[in-house]
Structure formats: C-alpha cells, structure tokens
Design a protein around this motif. Structure first.
Motif, mmCIF file in Angstrom:
data_model
loop_
_atom_site.group_PDB
_atom_site.id
_atom_site.type_symbol
_atom_site.label_atom_id
_atom_site.label_comp_id
_atom_site.label_asym_id
_atom_site.label_seq_id
_atom_site.Cartn_x
_atom_site.Cartn_y
_atom_site.Cartn_z
ATOM 1 N N ARG A 181 49.469 25.840 57.651
ATOM 2 C CA ARG A 181 49.621 26.774 56.662
ATOM 3 C C ARG A 181 49.326 26.540 55.440
ATOM 4 N N TYR A 182 48.159 25.576 55.424
ATOM 5 C CA TYR A 182 47.683 25.039 54.174
ATOM 6 C C TYR A 182 46.066 26.213 54.467
ATOM 7 N N VAL A 183 45.552 25.997 55.387
ATOM 8 C CA VAL A 183 44.580 26.037 55.869
ATOM 9 C C VAL A 183 43.947 27.784 56.326
ATOM 10 N N TYR A 184 45.499 28.138 56.716
ATOM 11 C CA TYR A 184 45.118 29.709 57.036
ATOM 12 C C TYR A 184 46.223 30.869 56.553
ATOM 13 N N ASP A 185 46.913 30.540 56.415
ATOM 14 C CA ASP A 185 47.798 31.077 55.579
ATOM 15 C C ASP A 185 47.842 32.020 53.944
ATOM 16 N N ARG A 186 47.218 32.715 53.628
ATOM 17 C CA ARG A 186 47.201 33.122 52.374
ATOM 18 C C ARG A 186 47.348 34.304 51.476
ATOM 19 N N ALA A 187 47.807 34.405 50.727
ATOM 20 C CA ALA A 187 47.872 35.293 49.277
ATOM 21 C C ALA A 187 47.499 36.079 49.199
ATOM 22 N N ASN A 188 47.391 37.752 49.556
ATOM 23 C CA ASN A 188 46.439 38.508 48.538
ATOM 24 C C ASN A 188 46.762 39.153 46.842
ATOM 25 N N PRO A 189 47.109 37.976 46.037
ATOM 26 C CA PRO A 189 47.271 38.635 44.987
ATOM 27 C C PRO A 189 47.103 39.877 43.952
ATOM 28 N N SER A 190 47.963 40.660 43.006
ATOM 29 C CA SER A 190 47.441 41.115 41.969
ATOM 30 C C SER A 190 47.486 40.430 40.770
ATOM 31 N N GLY A 191 46.609 41.232 39.524
ATOM 32 C CA GLY A 191 46.657 39.854 38.474
ATOM 33 C C GLY A 191 46.468 38.607 38.361
ATOM 34 N N SER A 192 46.688 37.893 37.248
ATOM 35 C CA SER A 192 46.198 36.540 37.146
ATOM 36 C C SER A 192 46.229 35.285 37.997
ATOM 37 N N HIS A 193 45.368 34.831 38.397
ATOM 38 C CA HIS A 193 44.682 34.074 39.492
ATOM 39 C C HIS A 193 44.317 32.856 38.924
ATOM 40 N N ARG A 194 44.691 30.966 39.182
ATOM 41 C CA ARG A 194 43.802 30.372 38.945
ATOM 42 C C ARG A 194 42.760 29.776 40.194
ATOM 43 N N GLU A 195 41.698 29.515 39.887
ATOM 44 C CA GLU A 195 40.778 29.375 40.915
ATOM 45 C C GLU A 195 39.685 28.524 40.887
ATOM 46 N N TYR A 196 39.392 27.761 41.529
ATOM 47 C CA TYR A 196 38.452 27.019 41.451
ATOM 48 C C TYR A 196 37.023 27.208 41.203
ATOM 49 N N TRP A 197 36.197 26.876 40.525
ATOM 50 C CA TRP A 197 34.762 26.674 41.248
ATOM 51 C C TRP A 197 33.813 25.593 40.557
ATOM 52 N N LEU A 198 32.627 25.426 41.440
ATOM 53 C CA LEU A 198 31.316 24.559 40.975
ATOM 54 C C LEU A 198 30.879 25.640 40.588
ATOM 55 N N HIS A 199 29.974 24.855 38.868
ATOM 56 C CA HIS A 199 28.831 25.498 38.510
ATOM 57 C C HIS A 199 27.670 24.551 39.376
ATOM 58 N N SER A 200 27.267 25.274 40.683
ATOM 59 C CA SER A 200 26.655 24.635 41.425
ATOM 60 C C SER A 200 24.695 24.127 40.231
ATOM 61 N N GLY A 201 25.030 25.555 39.735
ATOM 62 C CA GLY A 201 22.624 25.389 38.869
ATOM 63 C C GLY A 201 23.161 25.414 37.997
ATOM 64 N N GLY A 202 24.395 24.604 37.959
ATOM 65 C CA GLY A 202 23.784 24.099 35.654
ATOM 66 C C GLY A 202 24.220 22.774 35.876
ATOM 67 N N CYS A 203 25.482 22.810 35.613
ATOM 68 C CA CYS A 203 25.593 20.994 35.059
ATOM 69 C C CYS A 203 26.720 20.253 36.357
#
Length: 92
Positions: A39-61
C-alpha cells in the motif's frame, strides 16, 4: 515553477528534486507486513487542490523542504524546512 527556498531564496524548479508525498505515513522499518508495504509503495492518490510534498534543494543548500502546492495550478502556498515540520509520528 519557482520555489522559494527558506535559505537560498526564490529558485527555478530545475534546482530541486521531487521526493514524494508528505502526507503519507511510512510503515515501521522493521515491519514484515507485505500488504502494508505494498500500500505504501504502490497505492497513490491523485489529489486535486492543496497537497504537501517533500523536495530536495539539490542544486543549492541541499536542504529537504516541505512544499504545499496546488495540484491544479501548481501555485505554491508555502515552503519550509522539512525538519521543522516532522514529528516522531510523521515519517515518510
């Protein structure tokens, strides 16, 4: 898309790497429950609207960021350091 890094300031999205949905809870690392991991690896929601995401600033800090983005318009409403928004019960 421009992401406003709290440390480096506004930067083009090309400097960042998307690291996944920040609203999901990862199973315990020692868990052997195959259904839970599937469930963790394969089940994904496709939300519309506001969503929280993780990003890495790989080209900066090189900081991990928590970005709140509208999935329809890609408008970013907030950016903060991921470490400031993670509690012991909120794991990736």
């Amino acid at each position: 898309m421009i992401i406003k890094c709290p440390y480096c300031g506004p930067r083009d999205v090309i400097e960042f790497v998307y690291q996944g949905d920040a609203s999901r809870t990862r199973p315990e690392p020692a868990s052997t429950d195959q259904a839970e991991w599937n469930r963790y690896v394969y089940d994904r929601a496709n939300p519309s609207g506001s969503h929280r995401e993780y990003w890495l600033h790989s080209g900066g800090c090189r900081q991990h960021l928590l970005v709140v983005r509208d999935m329809s318009s890609h408008a970013i409403s907030s950016v903060s350091f991921a470490r400031e928004n993670t509690s012991s019960g909120d794991r990736r």
